[in-house]
Design a protein around this motif. Structure first.
Motif, PDB file in Angstrom:
ATOM      1  N   PHE A  48       0.836  -1.208   0.000  1.00  0.00           N
ATOM      2  CA  PHE A  48       0.000   0.000   0.000  1.00  0.00           C
ATOM      3  C   PHE A  48       0.869   1.255   0.000  1.00  0.00           C
ATOM      4  O   PHE A  48       0.632   2.192  -0.775  1.00  0.00           O
ATOM      5  N   ASP A  49       1.874   1.282   0.867  1.00  0.00           N
ATOM      6  CA  ASP A  49       2.767   2.445   0.931  1.00  0.00           C
ATOM      7  C   ASP A  49       3.507   2.640  -0.382  1.00  0.00           C
ATOM      8  O   ASP A  49       3.651   3.763  -0.863  1.00  0.00           O
ATOM      9  N   ASN A  50       3.983   1.548  -0.979  1.00  0.00           N
ATOM     10  CA  ASN A  50       4.684   1.616  -2.256  1.00  0.00           C
ATOM     11  C   ASN A  50       3.753   2.171  -3.337  1.00  0.00           C
ATOM     12  O   ASN A  50       4.109   3.107  -4.061  1.00  0.00           O
ATOM     13  N   LEU A  51       2.556   1.607  -3.443  1.00  0.00           N
ATOM     14  CA  LEU A  51       1.606   2.027  -4.478  1.00  0.00           C
ATOM     15  C   LEU A  51       1.164   3.474  -4.304  1.00  0.00           C
ATOM     16  O   LEU A  51       0.929   4.176  -5.278  1.00  0.00           O
ATOM     17  N   ASN A  52       1.037   3.916  -3.062  1.00  0.00           N
ATOM     18  CA  ASN A  52       0.588   5.283  -2.775  1.00  0.00           C
ATOM     19  C   ASN A  52       1.694   6.319  -2.844  1.00  0.00           C
ATOM     20  O   ASN A  52       1.415   7.508  -2.794  1.00  0.00           O
ATOM     21  N   SER A  53       2.930   5.887  -2.950  1.00  0.00           N
ATOM     22  CA  SER A  53       4.062   6.819  -2.870  1.00  0.00           C
ATOM     23  C   SER A  53       4.128   7.768  -4.062  1.00  0.00           C
ATOM     24  O   SER A  53       4.634   8.878  -3.938  1.00  0.00           O
ATOM     25  N   GLY A  54       3.654   7.306  -5.205  1.00  0.00           N
ATOM     26  CA  GLY A  54       3.758   8.127  -6.406  1.00  0.00           C
ATOM     27  C   GLY A  54       5.157   8.137  -6.997  1.00  0.00           C
ATOM     28  O   GLY A  54       5.419   8.863  -7.950  1.00  0.00           O
ATOM     29  N   HIS A  55       6.058   7.334  -6.446  1.00  0.00           N
ATOM     30  CA  HIS A  55       7.418   7.286  -6.972  1.00  0.00           C
ATOM     31  C   HIS A  55       7.449   6.568  -8.311  1.00  0.00           C
ATOM     32  O   HIS A  55       6.768   5.564  -8.499  1.00  0.00           O
ATOM     33  N   LEU A  56       8.243   7.096  -9.201  1.00  0.00           N
ATOM     34  CA  LEU A  56       8.484   6.445 -10.482  1.00  0.00           C
ATOM     35  C   LEU A  56       9.484   5.319 -10.299  1.00  0.00           C
ATOM     36  O   LEU A  56      10.212   5.271  -9.303  1.00  0.00           O
ATOM     37  N   ASP A  57       9.524   4.427 -11.274  1.00  0.00           N
ATOM     38  CA  ASP A  57      10.557   3.388 -11.356  1.00  0.00           C
ATOM     39  C   ASP A  57      10.534   2.422 -10.174  1.00  0.00           C
ATOM     40  O   ASP A  57      11.581   1.999  -9.676  1.00  0.00           O
ATOM     41  N   THR A  58       9.337   2.073  -9.729  1.00  0.00           N
ATOM     42  CA  THR A  58       9.200   1.111  -8.634  1.00  0.00           C
ATOM     43  C   THR A  58       8.255   0.003  -9.072  1.00  0.00           C
ATOM     44  O   THR A  58       7.643   0.061 -10.133  1.00  0.00           O
ATOM     45  N   GLY A  59       8.119  -0.970  -8.220  1.00  0.00           N
ATOM     46  CA  GLY A  59       7.198  -2.060  -8.494  1.00  0.00           C
ATOM     47  C   GLY A  59       7.094  -2.957  -7.288  1.00  0.00           C
ATOM     48  O   GLY A  59       7.683  -2.691  -6.237  1.00  0.00           O
ATOM     49  N   LEU A  60       6.334  -4.027  -7.458  1.00  0.00           N
ATOM     50  CA  LEU A  60       6.217  -5.011  -6.391  1.00  0.00           C
ATOM     51  C   LEU A  60       5.773  -6.332  -6.987  1.00  0.00           C
ATOM     52  O   LEU A  60       5.230  -6.391  -8.094  1.00  0.00           O
ATOM     53  N   CYS A  61       6.023  -7.376  -6.231  1.00  0.00           N
ATOM     54  CA  CYS A  61       5.566  -8.709  -6.597  1.00  0.00           C
ATOM     55  C   CYS A  61       5.175  -9.433  -5.324  1.00  0.00           C
ATOM     56  O   CYS A  61       5.930  -9.426  -4.348  1.00  0.00           O
ATOM     57  N   TYR A  62       3.997 -10.011  -5.335  1.00  0.00           N
ATOM     58  CA  TYR A  62       3.552 -10.842  -4.212  1.00  0.00           C
ATOM     59  C   TYR A  62       3.018 -12.140  -4.797  1.00  0.00           C
ATOM     60  O   TYR A  62       2.291 -12.128  -5.793  1.00  0.00           O
ATOM     61  N   SER A  63       3.382 -13.257  -4.174  1.00  0.00           N
ATOM     62  CA  SER A  63       2.920 -14.566  -4.636  1.00  0.00           C
ATOM     63  C   SER A  63       2.345 -15.357  -3.479  1.00  0.00           C
ATOM     64  O   SER A  63       2.812 -15.252  -2.342  1.00  0.00           O
ATOM     65  N   ASN A  64       1.351 -16.170  -3.801  1.00  0.00           N
ATOM     66  CA  ASN A  64       0.798 -17.123  -2.852  1.00  0.00           C
ATOM     67  C   ASN A  64       1.016 -18.509  -3.448  1.00  0.00           C
ATOM     68  O   ASN A  64       0.272 -18.929  -4.339  1.00  0.00           O
ATOM     69  N   PRO A  65       2.045 -19.216  -2.978  1.00  0.00           N
ATOM     70  CA  PRO A  65       2.364 -20.530  -3.556  1.00  0.00           C
ATOM     71  C   PRO A  65       1.237 -21.553  -3.430  1.00  0.00           C
ATOM     72  O   PRO A  65       1.051 -22.365  -4.333  1.00  0.00           O
ATOM     73  N   SER A  66       0.478 -21.507  -2.336  1.00  0.00           N
ATOM     74  CA  SER A  66      -0.588 -22.502  -2.180  1.00  0.00           C
ATOM     75  C   SER A  66      -1.722 -22.280  -3.180  1.00  0.00           C
ATOM     76  O   SER A  66      -2.378 -23.225  -3.594  1.00  0.00           O
ATOM     77  N   MET A  67      -1.941 -21.044  -3.589  1.00  0.00           N
ATOM     78  CA  MET A  67      -2.963 -20.739  -4.595  1.00  0.00           C
ATOM     79  C   MET A  67      -2.393 -20.768  -6.010  1.00  0.00           C
ATOM     80  O   MET A  67      -3.143 -20.690  -6.976  1.00  0.00           O
ATOM     81  N   ARG A  68      -1.056 -20.820  -6.122  1.00  0.00           N
ATOM     82  CA  ARG A  68      -0.380 -20.767  -7.420  1.00  0.00           C
ATOM     83  C   ARG A  68      -0.743 -19.479  -8.169  1.00  0.00           C
ATOM     84  O   ARG A  68      -1.095 -19.489  -9.348  1.00  0.00           O
ATOM     85  N   LYS A  69      -0.631 -18.349  -7.430  1.00  0.00           N
ATOM     86  CA  LYS A  69      -0.960 -17.050  -8.021  1.00  0.00           C
ATOM     87  C   LYS A  69       0.064 -16.006  -7.594  1.00  0.00           C
ATOM     88  O   LYS A  69       0.557 -16.033  -6.467  1.00  0.00           O
ATOM     89  N   SER A  70       0.349 -15.087  -8.522  1.00  0.00           N
ATOM     90  CA  SER A  70       1.244 -13.960  -8.254  1.00  0.00           C
ATOM     91  C   SER A  70       0.622 -12.686  -8.804  1.00  0.00           C
ATOM     92  O   SER A  70      -0.109 -12.722  -9.795  1.00  0.00           O
ATOM     93  N   VAL A  71       0.950 -11.579  -8.163  1.00  0.00           N
ATOM     94  CA  VAL A  71       0.588 -10.250  -8.654  1.00  0.00           C
ATOM     95  C   VAL A  71       1.894  -9.484  -8.841  1.00  0.00           C
ATOM     96  O   VAL A  71       2.714  -9.417  -7.928  1.00  0.00           O
ATOM     97  N   ILE A  72       2.071  -8.946 -10.033  1.00  0.00           N
ATOM     98  CA  ILE A  72       3.222  -8.112 -10.365  1.00  0.00           C
ATOM     99  C   ILE A  72       2.701  -6.714 -10.674  1.00  0.00           C
ATOM    100  O   ILE A  72       1.734  -6.565 -11.425  1.00  0.00           O
ATOM    101  N   VAL A  73       3.361  -5.708 -10.115  1.00  0.00           N
ATOM    102  CA  VAL A  73       3.015  -4.317 -10.396  1.00  0.00           C
ATOM    103  C   VAL A  73       4.272  -3.586 -10.827  1.00  0.00           C
ATOM    104  O   VAL A  73       5.305  -3.665 -10.153  1.00  0.00           O
ATOM    105  N   VAL A  74       4.182  -2.887 -11.948  1.00  0.00           N
ATOM    106  CA  VAL A  74       5.245  -1.992 -12.397  1.00  0.00           C
ATOM    107  C   VAL A  74       4.632  -0.598 -12.456  1.00  0.00           C
ATOM    108  O   VAL A  74       3.684  -0.361 -13.208  1.00  0.00           O
TER     109      VAL A  74
END
Length: 137
Positions: A48-74
């Protein structure tokens, strides 16, 4: 913002949800998706802090191995080369998560193919962000 869903059939149909060129306007939608795949509260606060920062050139990745799902944000980036940097960075995080869950050696040819194939699958949706001339049209 650009959205993309990629399924990797060779890795137990692992689903990757990617968001590209993200601004603060989309925080709620992305956070909902992260909650849907089971993000923990500590990681959610950081996301949330990363997404709300407004900074350029950032991203995030979160994965849930048990669900076999990932979210990538650039996030929005300052240039085409910074977009490529952020994209490769987050794609690599996702591949490390997948490899760890699936027992793939991170130093193997299989791992390198996984990264390459994921980036190849992302290319059609982001190719215009990989050229500074195209980004400004």
């Amino acid at each position: 913002m650009i959205r993309q869903k990629i399924t990797l059939p060779q890795y137990d149909n692992w689903e990757i949800y990617a968001y590209y060129a993200v601004s603060e306007y989309y925080v709620e939608e992305i956070m909902e998706h992260l909650w849907d795949i089971g993000i923990d509260s500590r990681s959610a606060r950081r996301a949330f802090d990363n997404l709300n920062s407004g900074h350029l050139d950032t991203g995030l990745c979160y994965s849930n191995p048990s669900m076999r799902k990932s979210v990538i944000v650039v996030a929005l980036t300052s240039s085409a080369d910074e977009f490529l940097n952020s994209l490769c960075h987050e794609a690599t995080h996702a591949c490390v998560h997948i490899a760890s869950a699936m027992g793939v050696n991170h130093r193997s040819e299989s791992f390198a193919y996984m990264v390459g194939e994921l980036c190849r699958d992302m290319y059609p949706r982001v190719k215009h962000l990989l050229c500074d001339c195209c980004r400004h049209k």
